[in-house]
Design a protein around this motif. Structure first.
Motif, PDB file in Angstrom:
ATOM      1  N   VAL A 157       0.872  -1.174   0.000  1.00  0.00           N
ATOM      2  CA  VAL A 157       0.000   0.000   0.000  1.00  0.00           C
ATOM      3  C   VAL A 157       0.910   1.224   0.000  1.00  0.00           C
ATOM      4  CG1 VAL A 157      -1.806   1.263   1.211  1.00  0.00           C
ATOM      5  CG2 VAL A 157      -1.751  -1.234   1.309  1.00  0.00           C
ATOM      6  N   GLU A 158       0.846   1.998  -1.078  1.00  0.00           N
ATOM      7  CA  GLU A 158       1.663   3.199  -1.191  1.00  0.00           C
ATOM      8  C   GLU A 158       1.140   4.233  -0.208  1.00  0.00           C
ATOM      9  OE1 GLU A 158       4.378   3.421  -3.060  1.00  0.00           O
ATOM     10  OE2 GLU A 158       4.054   1.438  -3.904  1.00  0.00           O
ATOM     11  N   GLY A 159       2.051   4.840   0.537  1.00  0.00           N
ATOM     12  CA  GLY A 159       1.664   5.848   1.524  1.00  0.00           C
ATOM     13  C   GLY A 159       1.738   7.253   0.941  1.00  0.00           C
ATOM     14  N   GLU A 160       1.750   8.207   1.814  1.00  0.00           N
ATOM     15  CA  GLU A 160       1.909   9.599   1.405  1.00  0.00           C
ATOM     16  C   GLU A 160       3.306   9.779   0.824  1.00  0.00           C
ATOM     17  OE1 GLU A 160      -0.611  11.750   1.566  1.00  0.00           O
ATOM     18  OE2 GLU A 160      -1.851  10.179   2.438  1.00  0.00           O
ATOM     19  N   PRO A 161       3.503  10.794  -0.034  1.00  0.00           N
ATOM     20  CA  PRO A 161       4.837  11.029  -0.591  1.00  0.00           C
ATOM     21  C   PRO A 161       5.873  11.191   0.520  1.00  0.00           C
ATOM     22  CG  PRO A 161       3.210  12.389  -1.708  1.00  0.00           C
ATOM     23  CD  PRO A 161       2.518  11.742  -0.555  1.00  0.00           C
ATOM     24  N   GLY A 162       6.940  10.448   0.393  1.00  0.00           N
ATOM     25  CA  GLY A 162       8.018  10.484   1.379  1.00  0.00           C
ATOM     26  C   GLY A 162       7.836   9.485   2.509  1.00  0.00           C
ATOM     27  N   ALA A 163       6.657   8.897   2.655  1.00  0.00           N
ATOM     28  CA  ALA A 163       6.406   7.926   3.728  1.00  0.00           C
ATOM     29  C   ALA A 163       6.700   6.516   3.220  1.00  0.00           C
ATOM     30  CB  ALA A 163       4.959   8.021   4.194  1.00  0.00           C
ATOM     31  N   GLU A 164       7.035   5.666   4.147  1.00  0.00           N
ATOM     32  CA  GLU A 164       7.298   4.258   3.807  1.00  0.00           C
ATOM     33  C   GLU A 164       5.990   3.560   3.422  1.00  0.00           C
ATOM     34  OE1 GLU A 164      10.168   2.223   3.852  1.00  0.00           O
ATOM     35  OE2 GLU A 164      11.180   4.179   3.865  1.00  0.00           O
ATOM     36  N   PRO A 165       6.006   2.732   2.375  1.00  0.00           N
ATOM     37  CA  PRO A 165       4.787   1.973   2.037  1.00  0.00           C
ATOM     38  C   PRO A 165       4.547   0.870   3.067  1.00  0.00           C
ATOM     39  CG  PRO A 165       6.578   1.386   0.565  1.00  0.00           C
ATOM     40  CD  PRO A 165       7.084   2.499   1.435  1.00  0.00           C
ATOM     41  N   GLU A 166       3.285   0.518   3.242  1.00  0.00           N
ATOM     42  CA  GLU A 166       2.925  -0.581   4.134  1.00  0.00           C
ATOM     43  C   GLU A 166       2.945  -1.869   3.312  1.00  0.00           C
ATOM     44  OE1 GLU A 166      -0.547  -1.833   7.333  1.00  0.00           O
ATOM     45  OE2 GLU A 166      -0.782  -0.003   6.169  1.00  0.00           O
ATOM     46  N   GLU A 167       3.740  -2.834   3.749  1.00  0.00           N
ATOM     47  CA  GLU A 167       3.896  -4.091   3.004  1.00  0.00           C
ATOM     48  C   GLU A 167       3.507  -5.266   3.887  1.00  0.00           C
ATOM     49  OE1 GLU A 167       7.608  -2.866   0.076  1.00  0.00           O
ATOM     50  OE2 GLU A 167       7.995  -4.153   1.789  1.00  0.00           O
ATOM     51  N   ARG A 168       2.792  -6.204   3.287  1.00  0.00           N
ATOM     52  CA  ARG A 168       2.398  -7.432   3.973  1.00  0.00           C
ATOM     53  C   ARG A 168       2.583  -8.608   3.019  1.00  0.00           C
ATOM     54  NH1 ARG A 168       2.503  -4.346   7.643  1.00  0.00           N
ATOM     55  NH2 ARG A 168       0.872  -3.871   9.127  1.00  0.00           N
ATOM     56  N   GLU A 169       2.910  -9.754   3.610  1.00  0.00           N
ATOM     57  CA  GLU A 169       3.025 -10.975   2.812  1.00  0.00           C
ATOM     58  C   GLU A 169       1.990 -11.981   3.282  1.00  0.00           C
ATOM     59  OE1 GLU A 169       6.947 -12.634   2.605  1.00  0.00           O
ATOM     60  OE2 GLU A 169       7.827 -10.753   1.894  1.00  0.00           O
ATOM     61  N   VAL A 170       1.504 -12.782   2.335  1.00  0.00           N
ATOM     62  CA  VAL A 170       0.560 -13.848   2.646  1.00  0.00           C
ATOM     63  C   VAL A 170       0.967 -15.067   1.833  1.00  0.00           C
ATOM     64  CG1 VAL A 170      -1.132 -13.161   0.884  1.00  0.00           C
ATOM     65  CG2 VAL A 170      -1.885 -14.453   2.881  1.00  0.00           C
ATOM     66  N   GLU A 171       0.726 -16.238   2.388  1.00  0.00           N
ATOM     67  CA  GLU A 171       1.091 -17.483   1.705  1.00  0.00           C
ATOM     68  C   GLU A 171      -0.134 -18.378   1.562  1.00  0.00           C
ATOM     69  OE1 GLU A 171       3.539 -21.252   3.153  1.00  0.00           O
ATOM     70  OE2 GLU A 171       4.842 -19.534   2.766  1.00  0.00           O
ATOM     71  N   LEU A 172      -0.401 -18.790   0.336  1.00  0.00           N
ATOM     72  CA  LEU A 172      -1.472 -19.756   0.072  1.00  0.00           C
ATOM     73  C   LEU A 172      -0.838 -21.137   0.014  1.00  0.00           C
ATOM     74  CD1 LEU A 172      -3.416 -17.846  -2.723  1.00  0.00           C
ATOM     75  CD2 LEU A 172      -3.941 -17.944  -0.292  1.00  0.00           C
ATOM     76  N   GLN A 173      -1.381 -22.068   0.789  1.00  0.00           N
ATOM     77  CA  GLN A 173      -0.775 -23.392   0.877  1.00  0.00           C
ATOM     78  C   GLN A 173      -0.831 -24.171  -0.420  1.00  0.00           C
ATOM     79  OE1 GLN A 173       1.074 -24.590   3.462  1.00  0.00           O
ATOM     80  NE2 GLN A 173       0.860 -22.469   4.110  1.00  0.00           N
ATOM     81  N   TYR A 174      -1.958 -24.087  -1.131  1.00  0.00           N
ATOM     82  CA  TYR A 174      -2.092 -24.875  -2.365  1.00  0.00           C
ATOM     83  C   TYR A 174      -3.081 -24.178  -3.294  1.00  0.00           C
ATOM     84  CZ  TYR A 174      -2.514 -28.903  -5.462  1.00  0.00           C
ATOM     85  OH  TYR A 174      -2.506 -29.712  -6.538  1.00  0.00           O
ATOM     86  N   LEU A 175      -2.696 -24.013  -4.549  1.00  0.00           N
ATOM     87  CA  LEU A 175      -3.543 -23.392  -5.563  1.00  0.00           C
ATOM     88  C   LEU A 175      -3.555 -24.291  -6.799  1.00  0.00           C
ATOM     89  CD1 LEU A 175      -5.193 -20.829  -6.302  1.00  0.00           C
ATOM     90  CD2 LEU A 175      -3.091 -19.904  -7.266  1.00  0.00           C
ATOM     91  N   PRO A 176      -4.586 -25.138  -6.937  1.00  0.00           N
ATOM     92  CA  PRO A 176      -4.646 -26.027  -8.106  1.00  0.00           C
ATOM     93  C   PRO A 176      -4.785 -25.250  -9.407  1.00  0.00           C
ATOM     94  CG  PRO A 176      -6.219 -26.694  -6.405  1.00  0.00           C
ATOM     95  CD  PRO A 176      -5.696 -25.359  -6.028  1.00  0.00           C
ATOM     96  N   GLY A 177      -4.402 -25.878 -10.500  1.00  0.00           N
ATOM     97  CA  GLY A 177      -4.568 -25.264 -11.805  1.00  0.00           C
ATOM     98  C   GLY A 177      -6.033 -25.004 -12.099  1.00  0.00           C
TER      99      GLY A 177
END
Length: 146
Positions: free
Chosen positions: A97-117
């Motif tokens: 998520v891009e923040g205000e100019p000059g501010a650090e963006p908020e970053e998050r990671e998520v992991e999906l265990q299995y995604l079939p075709g």
């Protein structure tokens, strides 16, 4: 009383009543042809899918479907669709998520265990700030082959 039909005995003990040298009826040929066609189709299908299975890679596409307030923060609903034929295990996504100019963006990671075709999965990402008026990106980081 009904008429009894006599069966010809061709001497081979199978009791089919078909004289030696006589061709099978047309219906037997038709049924045999249909059976051959089904078996050949199954073999061709398996060979075609087996050939491309090793080279196939997952093709995940992610989108943010909405944002809701949750307790002291927000939850971004992320859907991931695999447009490819191959499955992905432990698929890691990064939401920024891009923040205000000059501010650090908020970053998050998520992991999906299995995604079939050819399937779709959904996940929720918790955020501290409201992302609705900001630029939100989702990128794929990595996956494992199951």
């Amino acid at each position: 009383m009904g008429r009894d039909r006599e069966r010809k005995d061709d001497g081979n003990g199978d009791g089919d009543g078909q004289a030696e040298g006589q061709a099978p009826p047309l219906t037997e040929w038709i049924v045999a042809g249909i059976g051959l066609l089904l078996v050949a189709s199954c073999i061709a299908f398996l060979l075609l899918h087996a050939r491309g299975a090793d080279d196939a890679v997952p093709q995940p596409v992610a989108a943010v479907d909405g944002v809701q307030a949750s307790g002291g923060g927000f939850v971004a609903r992320v859907s991931v669709k695999n447009d490819g034929p191959a499955p992905a295990a432990r698929l890691k996504l990064k939401l920024t998520v891009e923040g205000e100019p000059g501010a650090e963006p908020e970053e998050r990671e998520v992991e999906l265990q299995y995604l079939p075709g050819g399937s779709k999965r959904e996940a929720g990402v918790f955020l501290a700030n409201d992302p609705r008026s900001k630029r939100v990106t989702v990128e794929m980081l990595s996956y494992e082959r199951p």
